[in-house]
Design a protein around this motif. Structure first.
Motif, mmCIF file in Angstrom:
data_model
loop_
_atom_site.group_PDB
_atom_site.id
_atom_site.type_symbol
_atom_site.label_atom_id
_atom_site.label_comp_id
_atom_site.label_asym_id
_atom_site.label_seq_id
_atom_site.Cartn_x
_atom_site.Cartn_y
_atom_site.Cartn_z
ATOM 1 N N VAL A 25 0.875 -1.175 0.000
ATOM 2 C CA VAL A 25 0.000 0.000 0.000
ATOM 3 C C VAL A 25 0.910 1.221 0.000
ATOM 4 C CG1 VAL A 25 -1.975 -1.117 1.089
ATOM 5 C CG2 VAL A 25 -0.255 -0.066 2.526
ATOM 6 N N PHE A 26 0.682 2.150 -0.957
ATOM 7 C CA PHE A 26 1.647 3.229 -1.112
ATOM 8 C C PHE A 26 1.068 4.355 -1.962
ATOM 9 C CE2 PHE A 26 2.154 0.097 -4.364
ATOM 10 C CZ PHE A 26 2.830 0.610 -5.464
ATOM 11 N N ASN A 27 1.840 5.432 -2.089
ATOM 12 C CA ASN A 27 1.557 6.587 -2.957
ATOM 13 C C ASN A 27 0.115 7.086 -2.825
ATOM 14 O OD1 ASN A 27 4.129 5.954 -3.705
ATOM 15 N ND2 ASN A 27 3.684 5.585 -5.866
ATOM 16 N N PRO A 28 -0.270 7.524 -1.610
ATOM 17 C CA PRO A 28 -1.656 7.950 -1.417
ATOM 18 C C PRO A 28 -1.883 9.409 -1.780
ATOM 19 C CG PRO A 28 -0.506 8.108 0.661
ATOM 20 C CD PRO A 28 0.495 7.567 -0.350
ATOM 21 N N GLY A 29 -3.106 9.706 -2.211
ATOM 22 C CA GLY A 29 -3.597 11.069 -2.249
ATOM 23 C C GLY A 29 -4.452 11.292 -1.014
ATOM 24 N N MET A 39 -8.253 9.523 2.482
ATOM 25 C CA MET A 39 -7.100 8.983 1.763
ATOM 26 C C MET A 39 -7.551 8.041 0.654
ATOM 27 S SD MET A 39 -4.057 6.427 3.160
ATOM 28 C CE MET A 39 -3.200 7.650 4.147
ATOM 29 N N VAL A 40 -7.031 8.263 -0.545
ATOM 30 C CA VAL A 40 -7.139 7.262 -1.606
ATOM 31 C C VAL A 40 -5.722 6.783 -1.888
ATOM 32 C CG1 VAL A 40 -9.295 8.044 -2.631
ATOM 33 C CG2 VAL A 40 -7.159 9.082 -3.376
ATOM 34 N N TYR A 41 -5.514 5.491 -1.903
ATOM 35 C CA TYR A 41 -4.151 4.967 -1.944
ATOM 36 C C TYR A 41 -4.030 3.836 -2.955
ATOM 37 C CZ TYR A 41 -6.186 1.352 1.074
ATOM 38 O OH TYR A 41 -6.978 0.346 1.591
ATOM 39 N N PRO A 85 -2.712 7.931 -7.143
ATOM 40 C CA PRO A 85 -3.759 8.953 -7.172
ATOM 41 C C PRO A 85 -3.331 10.253 -6.479
ATOM 42 C CG PRO A 85 -4.213 7.360 -5.444
ATOM 43 C CD PRO A 85 -3.027 6.829 -6.208
ATOM 44 N N ARG A 86 -3.645 11.362 -7.103
ATOM 45 C CA ARG A 86 -3.515 12.691 -6.504
ATOM 46 C C ARG A 86 -4.889 13.346 -6.623
ATOM 47 N NH1 ARG A 86 1.362 11.355 -9.169
ATOM 48 N NH2 ARG A 86 3.280 12.169 -8.209
ATOM 49 N N VAL A 87 -5.380 13.963 -5.545
ATOM 50 C CA VAL A 87 -6.763 14.433 -5.520
ATOM 51 C C VAL A 87 -6.809 15.936 -5.276
ATOM 52 C CG1 VAL A 87 -9.004 14.233 -4.405
ATOM 53 C CG2 VAL A 87 -7.603 12.195 -4.734
ATOM 54 N N THR A 88 -7.515 16.641 -6.161
ATOM 55 C CA THR A 88 -7.690 18.087 -6.089
ATOM 56 C C THR A 88 -9.165 18.409 -5.907
ATOM 57 O OG1 THR A 88 -5.822 18.443 -7.589
ATOM 58 C CG2 THR A 88 -7.377 20.261 -7.329
ATOM 59 N N PHE A 89 -9.470 19.320 -4.967
ATOM 60 C CA PHE A 89 -10.838 19.790 -4.791
ATOM 61 C C PHE A 89 -11.012 21.104 -5.540
ATOM 62 C CE2 PHE A 89 -14.174 21.888 -2.014
ATOM 63 C CZ PHE A 89 -15.225 21.135 -2.525
ATOM 64 N N ILE A 97 -11.252 16.005 -8.296
ATOM 65 C CA ILE A 97 -10.615 15.474 -9.491
ATOM 66 C C ILE A 97 -9.439 14.597 -9.059
ATOM 67 C CG2 ILE A 97 -9.482 15.981 -11.669
ATOM 68 C CD1 ILE A 97 -12.382 16.913 -11.566
ATOM 69 N N MET A 98 -9.448 13.350 -9.497
ATOM 70 C CA MET A 98 -8.337 12.446 -9.234
ATOM 71 C C MET A 98 -7.462 12.348 -10.488
ATOM 72 S SD MET A 98 -8.202 8.306 -8.578
ATOM 73 C CE MET A 98 -9.301 8.269 -7.172
ATOM 74 N N SER A 99 -6.199 12.642 -10.320
ATOM 75 C CA SER A 99 -5.202 12.393 -11.364
ATOM 76 C C SER A 99 -4.560 11.046 -11.050
ATOM 77 C CB SER A 99 -4.133 13.491 -11.365
ATOM 78 O OG SER A 99 -4.717 14.772 -11.460
ATOM 79 N N TYR A 100 -4.623 10.113 -11.980
ATOM 80 C CA TYR A 100 -4.034 8.796 -11.740
ATOM 81 C C TYR A 100 -3.411 8.283 -13.031
ATOM 82 C CZ TYR A 100 -8.018 6.522 -14.063
ATOM 83 O OH TYR A 100 -8.962 6.112 -14.981
ATOM 84 N N THR A 101 -2.574 7.279 -12.901
ATOM 85 C CA THR A 101 -1.880 6.716 -14.046
ATOM 86 C C THR A 101 -2.454 5.356 -14.410
ATOM 87 O OG1 THR A 101 0.167 7.862 -13.443
ATOM 88 C CG2 THR A 101 0.371 5.986 -14.932
#
Length: 293
Positions: A25-29, A39-41, A85-89, A97-101
């Motif tokens: 489990v890693f790289n959370p937004g 947290m979204v991870y 995931p990176r999350v912007t309000f 908005i979630m930026s993910y790969t």
């Protein structure tokens, strides 16, 4: 250095009883909203396919998580996982908005999704197709009437502009490697840029020829975020704990989240692509570090 690691680290570890997150489990937004840390991870099971889970906390340290992912791979483009995931309000629009790969045998694709509750996500589309590009994160407000996002065409951080989050024009670079330094190989954006009176405070990662990941920060112009105002020579965090040095990918500290709560930056980061940790700093101290570095 301005950041102090939390004594409870690592704060989130793999769950061997839950198959999709039993390995890493890693790289959370992480965002702070209505008194809670959300947290979204990224998580991996023994199949090594990445999915995105959700957890919530009152204090930012002890999290309760859902038993099922909130975003799982869909279609050939995501066949091998959804990652980082990176999350912007967007406050004026009331949506997240979630930026993910997206990852597949064809490569990686920077993707966007939206939500009204941080649990149910609807895909918007991609930033760009057909190239090695990731580490994208959306700014929390429009600049010059347009959406702005970081992205990374190796080896540098660039930016992209859009009218509607669907069609993007990629530009840059903004921030690149420096020869002979700790960030001499590649650099990439961290969490959501923090708006301050001094400029956009941006935490970023970089690695050197030995593939050691470290973290630093810079300040960008508020209305022209492609212009670097301050960039220190050094870094403020490197792998020093055993769980940061040994894991699925050794010698990594990597952050996708830096929410600010009552003047304190909560820096959530992954150690060695296996577990999640937390470090905190006062916002004013990090700004001073950047300006004096």
């Amino acid at each position: 250095m301005p950041f102090t690691r939390n004594p409870q680290n690592p704060i989130l570890t793999p769950d061997p009883l839950n198959s999709w997150e039993a390995l890493n489990v890693f790289n959370p937004g992480v965002v702070f909203h209505k008194g809670l840390f959300h947290m979204v991870y990224r998580a991996q099971g023994l199949d090594y396919v990445s999915r995105i889970g959700y957890a919530v906390s009152e204090d930012g340290v002890y999290f309760n998580r859902l038993r099922n992912p909130v975003l799982s791979p869909q279609g050939m483009e995501e066949a091998r996982g959804v990652e980082d995931p990176r999350v912007t309000f967007l406050a004026d629009e009331g949506r997240w908005i979630m930026s993910y790969t997206a990852y597949s045998d064809q490569g990686i694709t920077p993707m966007l999704a939206q939500s009204s509750n941080l649990i149910s996500w609807e895909r918007i589309g991609s930033l760009v197709q057909g190239e090695d590009n990731k580490d994208h994160v959306l700014f929390p407000r429009k600049i010059g009437g347009k959406y702005i996002s970081f992205h990374r065409r190796p080896p540098s951080i660039g930016y992209a502009i859009s009218e509607d989050l669907h069609q993007w024009e990629l530009r840059g670079p903004i921030l690149g490697p420096r020869s002979g330094s700790w960030d001499c190989n590649r650099v990439g954006a961290g969490g959501v840029p923090i708006e301050t009176e001094e400029g956009w405070l941006v935490i970023y990662h970089a690695y050197d020829q030995d593939h050691v990941y470290r973290l630093s920060a810079c300040l960008l112009d508020l209305e022209k975020p492609w212009r670097v105002v301050h960039r220190p020579n050094g870094f403020f965090m490197e792998p020093t704990e055993i769980w940061e040095q040994r894991g699925d990918v050794p010698n990594v500290v990597f952050s996708c989240a830096n929410p600010v709560v009552q003047g304190t930056i909560y820096l959530y980061y992954a150690g060695a692509d296996r577990m999640i940790g937390l470090a905190t700093a006062e916002l004013v101290d990090l700004i001073q570090y950047v300006k004096e570095g």
